[in-house]
Design a protein around this motif. Structure first.
Motif, PDB file in Angstrom:
ATOM      1  N   GLY A 107      11.946  -1.509  -9.917  1.00  0.00           N
ATOM      2  CA  GLY A 107      12.212  -1.123 -11.293  1.00  0.00           C
ATOM      3  C   GLY A 107      11.019  -1.273 -12.218  1.00  0.00           C
ATOM      4  N   LYS A 108       9.807  -1.068 -11.684  1.00  0.00           N
ATOM      5  CA  LYS A 108       8.603  -1.236 -12.498  1.00  0.00           C
ATOM      6  C   LYS A 108       7.602  -0.118 -12.240  1.00  0.00           C
ATOM      7  N   TRP A 109       6.734   0.095 -13.257  1.00  0.00           N
ATOM      8  CA  TRP A 109       5.592   1.000 -13.126  1.00  0.00           C
ATOM      9  C   TRP A 109       4.444   0.240 -12.502  1.00  0.00           C
ATOM     10  N   ILE A 110       3.751   0.875 -11.552  1.00  0.00           N
ATOM     11  CA  ILE A 110       2.634   0.260 -10.837  1.00  0.00           C
ATOM     12  C   ILE A 110       1.390   1.117 -11.045  1.00  0.00           C
ATOM     13  N   SER A 111       0.281   0.494 -11.426  1.00  0.00           N
ATOM     14  CA  SER A 111      -0.989   1.222 -11.518  1.00  0.00           C
ATOM     15  C   SER A 111      -1.474   1.540 -10.116  1.00  0.00           C
ATOM     16  N   ILE A 112      -1.906   2.790  -9.920  1.00  0.00           N
ATOM     17  CA  ILE A 112      -2.445   3.190  -8.616  1.00  0.00           C
ATOM     18  C   ILE A 112      -3.825   3.793  -8.838  1.00  0.00           C
ATOM     19  N   GLN A 113      -4.378   4.371  -7.803  1.00  0.00           N
ATOM     20  CA  GLN A 113      -5.694   5.013  -7.845  1.00  0.00           C
ATOM     21  C   GLN A 113      -5.840   5.893  -9.077  1.00  0.00           C
ATOM     22  N   SER A 114      -6.923   5.742  -9.821  1.00  0.00           N
ATOM     23  CA  SER A 114      -7.187   6.585 -10.986  1.00  0.00           C
ATOM     24  C   SER A 114      -7.659   7.970 -10.561  1.00  0.00           C
TER      25      SER A 114
END
Length: 131
Positions: free
Chosen positions: A24-31
């Motif tokens: 239930g969360k947003w995850i930062s991934i490769q830009s």
């Protein structure tokens, strides 16, 4: 679900986040490789494709393929036309870039991208006046 690029009125961003429904969360991934606002994005088989947009100085015709499973992002063959604020839609595992704005005028073309071949093809262009 992905969110990519964008801007705050002063600068453009290359950040990408993915929503993980399991936690239930947003995850930062490769830009992304390029900063882009007014971009278009679509997903095919878990791969995110991001096209065009505005980098703060120029409208873009480039496209990037981001694979969150491989933590990789690569630039692909560019569209023929610079475009931002356009649509990028999927039909039969092909991408279609539709309309948009090139920095001077509205774009009236449709280009199709075949991911397996890595090539763009012009599908439709507004006919020139025959007067």
């Amino acid at each position: 679900m992905f969110v990519a690029g964008g801007g705050n009125g002063v600068e453009c961003f290359s950040d990408v986040e993915m929503f993980d429904p399991n936690i239930g969360k947003w995850i930062s991934i490769q830009s992304l490789l390029h900063k882009r606002s007014a971009l278009a994005a679509a997903e095919i088989n878990g791969i995110l494709y991001v096209s065009g947009g505005y980098d703060g100085q120029n409208y873009l015709k480039s496209i990037e393929r981001l694979d969150p499973r491989e933590h990789s992002c690569e630039e692909l063959e560019s569209m023929a036309t610079k475009r931002g604020s356009h649509a990028l839609v999927v039909l039969n595992e092909k991408l279609y870039a539709i309309g948009g704005f090139d920095g001077r005028r509205m774009v009236s073309t449709v280009e199709m991208f075949e991911p397996r071949a890595g090539l763009w093809m012009m599908c439709w262009s507004k006919p020139k006046d025959q007067s």
